[in-house]
Enzyme design. Structure first.
Site, PDB file in Angstrom:
ATOM      1  CB  SER A 235      -0.866   0.005   1.256  1.00  0.00           C
ATOM      2  OG  SER A 235      -1.551   1.231   1.399  1.00  0.00           O
TER       3      SER A 235
ATOM      4  CE1 TYR B 282      -4.653  -2.334   5.163  1.00  0.00           C
ATOM      5  CE2 TYR B 282      -3.673  -0.167   4.845  1.00  0.00           C
ATOM      6  CZ  TYR B 282      -4.227  -1.323   4.324  1.00  0.00           C
ATOM      7  OH  TYR B 282      -4.338  -1.453   2.964  1.00  0.00           O
TER       8      TYR B 282
HETATM    9  P1  NAD Z   1     -11.864  -5.610  -0.282  1.00  0.00           P
HETATM   10  O1  NAD Z   1     -12.568  -5.452   0.995  1.00  0.00           O
HETATM   11  O2  NAD Z   1     -12.671  -5.766  -1.507  1.00  0.00           O
HETATM   12  O3  NAD Z   1     -10.864  -6.853  -0.215  1.00  0.00           O
HETATM   13  C1  NAD Z   1     -10.286  -7.302   0.983  1.00  0.00           C
HETATM   14  C2  NAD Z   1     -10.592  -8.772   1.095  1.00  0.00           C
HETATM   15  O4  NAD Z   1      -9.834  -9.324   2.165  1.00  0.00           O
HETATM   16  C3  NAD Z   1     -12.037  -9.088   1.447  1.00  0.00           C
HETATM   17  O5  NAD Z   1     -12.848  -9.193   0.304  1.00  0.00           O
HETATM   18  C4  NAD Z   1     -11.907 -10.424   2.158  1.00  0.00           C
HETATM   19  O6  NAD Z   1     -12.228 -11.495   1.292  1.00  0.00           O
HETATM   20  C5  NAD Z   1     -10.438 -10.525   2.508  1.00  0.00           C
HETATM   21  N1  NAD Z   1     -10.257 -10.820   3.926  1.00  0.00           N
HETATM   22  C6  NAD Z   1     -10.244  -9.951   4.971  1.00  0.00           C
HETATM   23  N2  NAD Z   1     -10.063 -10.631   6.125  1.00  0.00           N
HETATM   24  C7  NAD Z   1      -9.961 -11.949   5.788  1.00  0.00           C
HETATM   25  C8  NAD Z   1      -9.758 -13.145   6.520  1.00  0.00           C
HETATM   26  N3  NAD Z   1      -9.608 -13.143   7.865  1.00  0.00           N
HETATM   27  N4  NAD Z   1      -9.723 -14.320   5.841  1.00  0.00           N
HETATM   28  C9  NAD Z   1      -9.893 -14.347   4.491  1.00  0.00           C
HETATM   29  N5  NAD Z   1     -10.060 -13.246   3.755  1.00  0.00           N
HETATM   30  C10 NAD Z   1     -10.089 -12.061   4.390  1.00  0.00           C
HETATM   31  O7  NAD Z   1     -10.891  -4.362  -0.414  1.00  0.00           O
HETATM   32  P2  NAD Z   1      -9.645  -4.058  -1.374  1.00  0.00           P
HETATM   33  O8  NAD Z   1      -9.418  -2.628  -1.241  1.00  0.00           O
HETATM   34  O9  NAD Z   1      -9.825  -4.657  -2.692  1.00  0.00           O
HETATM   35  O10 NAD Z   1      -8.451  -4.761  -0.606  1.00  0.00           O
HETATM   36  C11 NAD Z   1      -7.570  -5.648  -1.228  1.00  0.00           C
HETATM   37  C12 NAD Z   1      -6.150  -5.400  -0.766  1.00  0.00           C
HETATM   38  O11 NAD Z   1      -5.739  -4.131  -1.236  1.00  0.00           O
HETATM   39  C13 NAD Z   1      -5.944  -5.393   0.740  1.00  0.00           C
HETATM   40  O12 NAD Z   1      -4.746  -6.082   1.047  1.00  0.00           O
HETATM   41  C14 NAD Z   1      -5.797  -3.925   1.046  1.00  0.00           C
HETATM   42  O13 NAD Z   1      -5.013  -3.714   2.194  1.00  0.00           O
HETATM   43  C15 NAD Z   1      -5.088  -3.456  -0.200  1.00  0.00           C
HETATM   44  N6  NAD Z   1      -5.154  -2.014  -0.426  1.00  0.00           N
HETATM   45  C16 NAD Z   1      -6.344  -1.408  -0.630  1.00  0.00           C
HETATM   46  C17 NAD Z   1      -6.365  -0.033  -0.818  1.00  0.00           C
HETATM   47  C18 NAD Z   1      -7.651   0.709  -1.034  1.00  0.00           C
HETATM   48  O14 NAD Z   1      -7.639   1.943  -0.998  1.00  0.00           O
HETATM   49  N7  NAD Z   1      -8.769   0.064  -1.261  1.00  0.00           N
HETATM   50  C19 NAD Z   1      -5.172   0.696  -0.823  1.00  0.00           C
HETATM   51  C20 NAD Z   1      -3.982   0.029  -0.621  1.00  0.00           C
HETATM   52  C21 NAD Z   1      -3.972  -1.336  -0.427  1.00  0.00           C
END
Ligand code: NAD
Ligand code: MG
Length: 302
Positions: free
Chosen positions: A194, A207
């Site tokens: 991230s 986080y």
């Molecule tokens: P999202 O909520 O769609 O995806 C996160 C997923 O993590 C969930 O759908 C869930 O299936 C999974 N998850 C959470 N806890 C879990 C557990 N205990 N067991 C199994 N699965 C679990 O959101 P996203 O933004 O697509 O996130 C995906 C990745 O991107 C994450 O690692 C997040 O940290 C990273 N990220 C997101 C952003 C943003 O702004 N959205 C920015 C930087 C990094």
């Protein structure tokens, strides 16, 4: 500024107006939340992503594959010709069902193995079953993540700290440890870091700490496994319009202006992250390992 053209990653257009810009409505949901309830709907490339056979015949395990960045990656991988195991939490089944249908529509094999990655035994079983059921494993994409905003360190419970570490760091370790002996030369691992790895928000103490750890883990593992012909890289998104944010990832009052702080003044969409995962999974990135790539709307990584 209104959106200039239909959402499409191939027509040349101004990236500033390609996708919705703030303000957005507040839309609280309990974590992990459902993509299906988001307003406006995120773009995962459902209607637009075009495959070119870049992952023909590959076998991929994707975590967090029901929604957001993981969903966009799963759709893109399927359209590039990969068979896929999807992992997500059981409560996310309604979101996962949509992804399963989209992958089936591409004629690819799709296997759903829902379960909680905070459980070591489940992580090890997930990799073993993915390998068995796909008849091999070439790509591990670690997308699952937990993000819970708290304004003050006194509000971060040990339970929250532990769950964030388990989901974002321990699971990554368990999944990679189980996968490496099964991966052939040419295989790739892609982790999800991230902008928070480098520019931690005050509200994301636990986080951001895990995301910094993922950068170090990616580089160290890449150094180890290149001897086996395996590459390891990470994608570091900036603000992306996914359900992670309104379901507790941000204080709710920050949702209306989400993404406005970056030079592009809008959040990115999952569909704008997926092509990088495809590149890093494919043989096209054969000379790239141990790297972290930003998808940040103009906030450069250090
Ligand atoms: P999202 O909520 O769609 O995806 C996160 C997923 O993590 C969930 O759908 C869930 O299936 C999974 N998850 C959470 N806890 C879990 C557990 N205990 N067991 C199994 N699965 C679990 O959101 P996203 O933004 O697509 O996130 C995906 C990745 O991107 C994450 O690692 C997040 O940290 C990273 N990220 C997101 C952003 C943003 O702004 N959205 C920015 C930087 C990094
Ligand atoms: Mg989800």
């Amino acid at each position: 500024m209104p959106t200039s053209k239909p959402q499409d990653q191939y027509s040349m257009q101004n990236p500033l107006t390609q996708y919705p810009q703030p303000p957005f409505p507040e839309q609280p949901q309990p974590a992990p939340g459902l993509d299906a309830k988001m307003d406006p709907k995120p773009d995962h490339g459902e209607l637009t992503y075009k495959g070119f056979g870049r992952l023909a015949g590959r076998k991929a395990l994707i975590t967090g594959a029901d929604s957001g960045i993981g969903r966009a990656t799963a759709i893109a991988f399927a359209r590039e010709g990969a068979d896929i195991v999807l992992n997500y939490l059981p409560v996310e089944q309604p979101d996962a069902d949509e992804v399963i249908e989209l992958i089936k529509a591409e004629g690819r094999k799709v296997i759903a193995l829902p379960g909680d990655l905070k459980d070591e035994a489940f992580c090890r079983q997930l990799v073993k079953q993915a390998h068995e059921q796909l008849g091999g494993l070439d790509i591990l994409v670690n997308v699952a993540g937990k993000q819970t905003a708290r304004k003050d360190i006194s509000q971060v419970s040990s339970e929250q700290f532990d769950a964030t570490m388990k989901t974002n760091v321990y699971a990554l370790f368990w999944l990679c440890q189980a996968a490496v002996p099964l991966l052939p030369a040419g295989a790739t691992i892609i982790n999800t870091a991230s902008i928070q790895s480098y520019q931690p928000s005050a509200t994301l103490l636990d986080y951001a700490t895990t995301k910094a750890a993922i950068v170090a883990f990616t580089k160290a593992l890449a150094g180890q496994v290149i001897e086996r012909g395996i590459r390891v890289n990470a994608v570091a998104p900036g603000p992306i319009w996914t359900v992670l944010q309104p379901s507790g990832g941000q204080p709710q009052e920050k949702i209306p202006t989400f993404g406005s702080q970056v030079p592009m003044k809008r959040p990115g969409q999952p569909a704008e992250c997926a092509p990088l995962y495809v590149l890093l999974a494919s043989q096209e990135s054969s000379y790239i390992t141990g790297e972290v790539f930003g998808v940040t709307g103009g906030d450069p990584l250090p």
